[in-house]
Motif scaffolding. Structure first.
Motif: not given
Ligand code: 1HN
Length: 348
Positions: A126, A105, A163, A97, A72
């Motif tokens: 995601t 990732a 995050d 991020q 990450r």
């Protein structure tokens, strides 16, 4: 009460204490005050991370290593009162991020729950527990405890988000696990948007089922739905004196916060409106999505504009004013504190 004692008595006591230590014993009366304070006094400092400063540094990391190498690629928002602590407040981890076009990732899962507040770069995605979701600015995206997740960008622009993880709470309990997937990306088993269709319209499956346990089954609370809801409320009601206009993100199955450990809400302050002073036992992280805020935190003034992140430690007096019409996202450990029965707030 601490009384002063003569040197002789102090020496006698110390001699006695020296006999305790080898037996792994200690006198409570020497440490009681520190263990049970009369009110919270955070070890952390209020702080603002300005996006104008953090973004170039994050982009520089994009030239140094790939998301895959890093696992990450994140710059940790380190509370200045505890460098190296990987904490923004006492219990919460936060970071910025970056995913560059074409990067992935890789898929992993862990006990800690995570949230993302998307700042830049449409087209990123995601995937959570077999379902993919697009990431757009202002979207509040959740990774439940032990849910497989990977991120990527198939578009031409870098993606940047904040995050937030409850990992210090999990680590405090020494209850943390993590697994890596053999494949970089998980196999998708559900259609994009399926979770929102099933749970996110005031409807639910006929057979009650909570796929993520205590965590909401909706894992993307899209800004293009939450923003209009907030502004509709603002257009038709009076603001709360301490909160302005605010709506919390809910788990539709329980009516509780969306995550069992992390509380999250979306706020609006019209230009010129100032909230009354308030303090609470949760450590908060604020992400400004629109406009500009002037915050008074324990008497010190801070300003935060678009994409800036503010760390507000527990039990700090807080007053917020919008210098421009503002919308901001907040997350905190309030959800966990409420479950433990220890959350408190004070309003002036
Ligand atoms: C993590 O899994 C992510 O999935 C981001 O994007 C930050 C920080 C510590 C531990 C796990 C992610 C993280 C993390």
């Amino acid at each position: 009460m601490q009384t002063t004692v003569s040197e002789g008595v102090a020496a006698t006591r110390q001699k006695y204490y020296d006999t305790l230590a080898p037996q792994s014993l200690a006198p409570l009366w020497e440490v009681l005050k520190g263990l049970v304070p009369t009110e919270p006094k955070s070890k952390f400092a209020p702080h603002v991370w300005h996006f104008a400063k953090t973004k170039p540094l994050l982009m520089a990391a994009g030239d140094l290593l790939t998301a895959e190498e890093a696992e990450r690629r994140v710059l940790v928002l380190e509370n200045p009162a505890m460098p190296g602590g990987s904490r923004i407040t006492a219990t919460m981890y936060a970071g910025l991020q970056l995913i560059m076009p074409g990067e992935i990732a890789p898929a992993h899962r862990h006990t800690a729950s995570a949230l993302r507040m998307v700042l830049e770069g449409n087209g990123g995605f995601t995937a959570v527990a077999g379902e993919k979701t697009e990431m757009k600015r202002g979207d509040f995206i959740i990774t439940p405890s032990m849910g497989w997740h990977d991120h990527g960008q198939e578009n031409h622009s870098p993606v940047i988000w904040v995050d937030g993880l409850d990992l210090h709470m999990v680590n405090f309990y020494e209850a943390a696990f993590m697994d890596h997937m053999n494949d970089k990306s998980q196999i998708l088993t559900r259609a994009e948007g399926q979770s929102v269709s099933e749970y996110g319209s005031g409807l639910g499956p006929m057979t009650p089922h909570s796929p993520f346990g205590l965590t909401t089954p909706i894992f993307n609370y899209a800004y293009d739905r939450s923003r209009p809801a907030l502004m509709q409320v603002a257009g038709n009601t009076q603001p709360d004196a301490h909160l302005g206009y605010a709506l919390r993100y809910l788990n539709p199955l329980t009516g509780d916060w969306a995550m069992p450990t992390i509380a999250a809400w979306l706020s609006h302050l019209p230009k010129g409106l100032e909230t009354k002073p308030m303090r609470s036992t949760d450590g908060q992280t604020i992400v400004v999505l629109e406009g500009e805020l002037t915050l008074e935190l324990d008497g010190k003034t801070f300003t935060a504009g678009e994409s800036d992140v503010v760390g507000v430690p527990a039990w700090v007096w807080k007053k917020v004013r919008a210098s421009k019409d503002a919308i901001y996202f907040t997350f905190s450990d309030r959800s966990a504190q409420e479950k433990l029965g220890i959350y408190r707030e004070e309003r002036q």
